[in-house]
Design a protein around this motif. Structure first.
Motif, PDB file in Angstrom:
ATOM      1  N   ALA A  83       0.839  -1.201   0.000  1.00  0.00           N
ATOM      2  CA  ALA A  83       0.000   0.000   0.000  1.00  0.00           C
ATOM      3  C   ALA A  83       0.873   1.249   0.000  1.00  0.00           C
ATOM      4  N   HIS A  84       1.939   1.247   0.791  1.00  0.00           N
ATOM      5  CA  HIS A  84       2.815   2.417   0.840  1.00  0.00           C
ATOM      6  C   HIS A  84       3.556   2.605  -0.483  1.00  0.00           C
ATOM      7  N   LEU A  85       3.997   1.500  -1.090  1.00  0.00           N
ATOM      8  CA  LEU A  85       4.679   1.609  -2.385  1.00  0.00           C
ATOM      9  C   LEU A  85       3.761   2.206  -3.450  1.00  0.00           C
ATOM     10  N   ARG A  86       2.463   1.909  -3.371  1.00  0.00           N
ATOM     11  CA  ARG A  86       1.501   2.468  -4.339  1.00  0.00           C
ATOM     12  C   ARG A  86       1.143   3.903  -4.034  1.00  0.00           C
ATOM     13  N   GLY A  87       1.440   4.349  -2.816  1.00  0.00           N
ATOM     14  CA  GLY A  87       1.016   5.676  -2.407  1.00  0.00           C
ATOM     15  C   GLY A  87      -0.373   5.679  -1.806  1.00  0.00           C
ATOM     16  N   ASP A  88      -0.918   4.507  -1.503  1.00  0.00           N
ATOM     17  CA  ASP A  88      -2.243   4.412  -0.890  1.00  0.00           C
ATOM     18  C   ASP A  88      -2.128   4.529   0.628  1.00  0.00           C
ATOM     19  N   SER A  89      -3.252   4.813   1.262  1.00  0.00           N
ATOM     20  CA  SER A  89      -3.283   4.785   2.723  1.00  0.00           C
ATOM     21  C   SER A  89      -3.130   3.337   3.184  1.00  0.00           C
ATOM     22  N   LEU A  90      -2.541   3.160   4.344  1.00  0.00           N
ATOM     23  CA  LEU A  90      -2.276   1.808   4.837  1.00  0.00           C
ATOM     24  C   LEU A  90      -3.582   1.139   5.265  1.00  0.00           C
ATOM     25  N   PRO A  91      -3.753  -0.139   4.957  1.00  0.00           N
ATOM     26  CA  PRO A  91      -5.010  -0.816   5.311  1.00  0.00           C
ATOM     27  C   PRO A  91      -5.204  -1.003   6.814  1.00  0.00           C
ATOM     28  N   PHE A  92      -4.119  -0.980   7.592  1.00  0.00           N
ATOM     29  CA  PHE A  92      -4.240  -1.210   9.028  1.00  0.00           C
ATOM     30  C   PHE A  92      -3.592  -0.057   9.798  1.00  0.00           C
ATOM     31  N   SER A  93      -4.322   0.490  10.753  1.00  0.00           N
ATOM     32  CA  SER A  93      -3.803   1.547  11.614  1.00  0.00           C
ATOM     33  C   SER A  93      -2.831   0.952  12.623  1.00  0.00           C
ATOM     34  N   PRO A  94      -2.035   1.786  13.299  1.00  0.00           N
ATOM     35  CA  PRO A  94      -1.133   1.247  14.330  1.00  0.00           C
ATOM     36  C   PRO A  94      -1.868   0.453  15.407  1.00  0.00           C
ATOM     37  N   GLU A  95      -3.052   0.938  15.807  1.00  0.00           N
ATOM     38  CA  GLU A  95      -3.812   0.232  16.840  1.00  0.00           C
ATOM     39  C   GLU A  95      -4.284  -1.130  16.325  1.00  0.00           C
ATOM     40  N   GLU A  96      -4.787  -1.151  15.091  1.00  0.00           N
ATOM     41  CA  GLU A  96      -5.230  -2.423  14.511  1.00  0.00           C
ATOM     42  C   GLU A  96      -4.062  -3.390  14.336  1.00  0.00           C
ATOM     43  N   MET A  97      -2.924  -2.857  13.900  1.00  0.00           N
ATOM     44  CA  MET A  97      -1.759  -3.716  13.683  1.00  0.00           C
ATOM     45  C   MET A  97      -1.259  -4.294  15.005  1.00  0.00           C
ATOM     46  N   THR A  98      -1.277  -3.493  16.055  1.00  0.00           N
ATOM     47  CA  THR A  98      -0.867  -3.993  17.376  1.00  0.00           C
ATOM     48  C   THR A  98      -1.775  -5.123  17.828  1.00  0.00           C
ATOM     49  N   GLU A  99      -3.074  -4.907  17.690  1.00  0.00           N
ATOM     50  CA  GLU A  99      -4.036  -5.932  18.109  1.00  0.00           C
ATOM     51  C   GLU A  99      -3.868  -7.206  17.284  1.00  0.00           C
ATOM     52  N   LEU A 100      -3.683  -7.044  15.976  1.00  0.00           N
ATOM     53  CA  LEU A 100      -3.533  -8.208  15.095  1.00  0.00           C
ATOM     54  C   LEU A 100      -2.257  -8.989  15.420  1.00  0.00           C
ATOM     55  N   THR A 101      -1.146  -8.305  15.570  1.00  0.00           N
ATOM     56  CA  THR A 101       0.117  -9.009  15.827  1.00  0.00           C
ATOM     57  C   THR A 101       0.085  -9.730  17.167  1.00  0.00           C
TER      58      THR A 101
END
Length: 683
Positions: free
Chosen positions: A561-579
């Motif tokens: 997503a970052h390489l495309r210039g798009d917004s990231l699909p997961f926020s820091p809070e979501e990524m923390t919870e997922l990991t």
């Protein structure tokens, strides 16, 4: 009460008639039944009395013969309808008059029997009986119908179980396999047995499972439940209880399989339509021969200025997914591919994982490619990350590559160069504080219950691939750190290692490496980059197995997503919870893998009970108890062993298996001879 009175009383809950013979004490009476046996009764034990008669015990049989023809319970429904409509209560005498138009002793007793045996139409109210409401009668009848059906199901289940057990016994003495067709209604009872066999005393429905065991003539323990399931041919003697106790999903839901096929037949639009075309590069994929999920490949490109650019191509499964779609959520639920000696449980359905997601030889494949230029010392000088198209040239095994590198084939200079860069890279990491631990790793495979154990050699090909994957993880982490991406980073705190002097006092090789390994803290995962001590890297992220590890897949979602210039699909809070959630599930998967591997290792040793094994003492577990950790050199298996006379660390000796019980996770070794030889250093 007078002598000669006919009375009803109960013996072990069943009604019986007798004749009053004589008083016994102040209140009790001696009553003689139809067989001439005396009974001493308290008035409270008397359930019905026929007064005004002078009966003998010999009259009882004739009396019951008069009663018998009038015990048709269908008559009771007619009386109930009348009394319910009239709103009247009744008693045996009144009911006899209503049903039989007279009140002789035998007819009154018949009415009493009808009322006391009735469970549908009347309920007792003091000395009389009240007709139930229509609703109550319907409810009772429904309950009785249900109980009758349950009884039939139970009897049918027992019958089919007995047939299955008989077929099992006969198959042991004949070639006839025998089979039983289970009913759908049997599943709940079989599930009970499975839960009890799996969970033992922690099973909440233990009593119900024990009822089944008792009915089939088995003991009441969880081990007996296990054996019953084996005897019913529902479980293997080697059923994986560790896997059953876990939350790991085994089967792919049917709706996901359907969705996968639709996804393959109708691929979604590629969000990265402007992929870098790298199909001109020679691509080597290197894996074990049995691997079907091919998720990485290697290339080498010579730049115009003469420098070499290493390309590490990683499979791009997110090409076939959207964050949060049903296939992604199913992979998230699984979180990792589970590798067991008996086979694997894939994170993605096989049709996708081994199909369009894999880097298949000779086909144009979507990839996430990492182009890396290293300095002469092995540090990263330049890198680029691109979504790409590649066309794998060779599908090689580690053994193939070892042979090619040993021969130094001039036709494959790229492969030789990649191996050289891997060596430089390994030396550079060592200069950065990387910790090298070279302990043997065993591979256990079970096919048709035949067990093979091989020690995986830390060959040049395996070192090369591992080094390239570590390099890719560093580059991904550097990119994530540079752009402040919320993605999974893996780190490891610095260990408190033994001093150089302490290590030098230990034999070199496995003993020393074992001492170092014991000090290594567990790695950690979070969304903030931090140093990984063992690898000697300031930043590290695992991205090279997105078909097999969900955290790698999460990193791909964010990076692309970052390489495309798009917004990231997961926020820091979501990524923390997922990991955090995925890490917990992944730890459970690793535990099941380890327990399953140990089970089959012990089973292998049990079968090879007459074999003598050369072992080495690695370290003491409890030195004051002479309990040490030994390694079987030919198998790479580490086991606890108790000694009568303690040997020195690093000493070699021969042992044999005295007893092994894989199901109980128990093994006992003893010295095959008194001879203990001093070991030489083992690399």
């Amino acid at each position: 009460m007078e002598k000669g009175t006919l009375i009803e009383f109960k013996v072990q809950g069943l009604p019986r008639l007798g004749v009053a013979d004589r008083p016994e004490g102040k209140k009790n009476w001696v009553v003689v039944d139809g067989s001439g046996h005396p009974h001493v009764l308290h008035p409270r034990q008397i359930t019905y009395t026929i007064e005004n008669g002078s009966y003998q015990s010999s009259d009882i049989a004739a009396f019951l013969a008069e009663v018998e023809p009038n015990l048709d319970s269908d008559n009771l429904e007619v009386a109930w309808e009348f009394l319910h409509e009239a709103g009247e209560l009744t008693d045996p005498a009144s009911l006899a008059l209503l049903l039989f138009s007279e009140q002789s002793p035998s007819l009154c007793y018949a009415a009493h029997c009808l009322l006391t045996n009735d469970k549908i139409f009347f309920k007792r109210k003091g000395d009389r009986y009240e007709p139930r409401s229509v609703k109550q009668v319907d409810e009772v009848r429904h309950q009785q119908t249900r109980e009758a059906a349950q009884k039939l199901e139970w009897e049918g289940f027992l019958l089919r179980s007995q047939q299955a057990l008989a077929a099992h016994q006969s198959s042991e003495t004949s070639d006839s396999p025998g089979s039983v067709e289970w009913e759908k209604t049997d599943r709940s009872r079989l599930d009970l047995l499975e839960r009890y066999a799996t969970l033992g005393e922690d099973c909440s429905q233990k009593v119900a499972a024990q009822d089944i065991l008792k009915a089939l003539g088995y003991g009441l323990g969880a081990e007996e439940a296990f054996q019953l399931l084996v005897d019913l041919r529902l479980w293997s003697p080697h059923e994986n209880l560790a896997l059953r106790r876990s939350q790991i999903p085994i089967q792919i839901p049917d709706e996901i399989s359907v969705m996968v096929q639709q996804r393959i037949d109708n691929p979604p639009p590629d969000a990265d339509a402007d992929r870098l075309d790298l199909t001109h590069l020679k691509v080597y994929t290197i894996d074990d021969e049995s691997t079907r999920e091919i998720d990485d490949g290697l290339s080498l490109e010579t730049l115009s200025d003469g420098r070499a650019r290493i390309w590490v191509h990683i499979a791009d499964p997110t090409r076939w997914l959207l964050p949060g779609d049903d296939i992604d959520l199913e992979a998230r639920r699984r979180c990792t591919t589970v590798y067991l000696p008996t086979g694997m449980i894939p994170m993605f359905p096989e049709a996708l994982a081994t199909g369009p997601m894999s880097l298949r030889q000779g086909e144009v494949c979507c990839a996430l490619s990492f182009g890396i230029v290293l300095s002469d010392a092995g540090a990263v000088d330049e890198y680029e990350i691109s979504t790409s198209l590649i066309k794998p040239t060779y599908r090689l095994t580690y053994e193939d590559v070892d042979e090619m590198l040993e021969l130094g084939l001039k036709a494959e200079p790229e492969l030789n160069a990649i191996a050289e860069w891997a060596k430089k890279r390994r030396d550079w990491r060592k200069s950065q504080g990387a910790i090298s631990i070279n302990m043997p790793e065993s591979s256990i495979k079970v096919i048709d219950e035949q067990i093979t154990i091989d020690v995986l050699e830390n060959s040049l090909s395996r070192q090369t691939v591992a080094e390239m994957m570590i390099l890719t993880g560093e580059v991904a982490a550097r990119y994530g750190e540079a752009h402040a991406l919320a993605m999974p980073f893996r780190s490891q705190p610095e260990p408190e290692l033994p001093s150089d002097n302490e290590l030098l006092q230990l034999p070199s090789g496995w003993v020393r490496d074992s001492a170092i390994r014991r000090c290594m803290p567990r790695s950690e995962m979070g969304i903030s980059p931090a140093r990984h001590a063992t690898l000697g890297l300031d930043f590290y992220s695992q991205v090279t197995s997105p078909i097999r590890r969900y955290t790698d897949l999460l990193a791909h979602f964010q990076l692309k997503a970052h390489l495309r210039g798009d917004s990231l699909p997961f926020s820091p809070e979501e990524m923390t919870e997922l990991t955090q959630g995925v890490s917990t599930a992944a730890y459970e998967a690793v535990t099941v893998e380890r327990q399953t591997k140990r089970y089959w290792a012990l089973e292998f040793l049990r079968r090879e009970g007459n074999h003598t094994w050369a072992v080495m003492l690695l370290r003491w577990l409890r030195e004051h108890e002479n309990l040490g950790l030994v390694i079987i050199e030919d198998l790479g298996l580490e086991l606890a062993m108790r000694f009568d006379t303690p040997p020195l660390l690093g000493e070699r000796f021969d042992v044999r298996v005295v007893h092994a019980n894989p199901r109980q996770d128990f093994i006992r070794l003893e010295l095959a001879s008194a001879a203990v030889v001093t070991s030489e250093a083992v690399a």
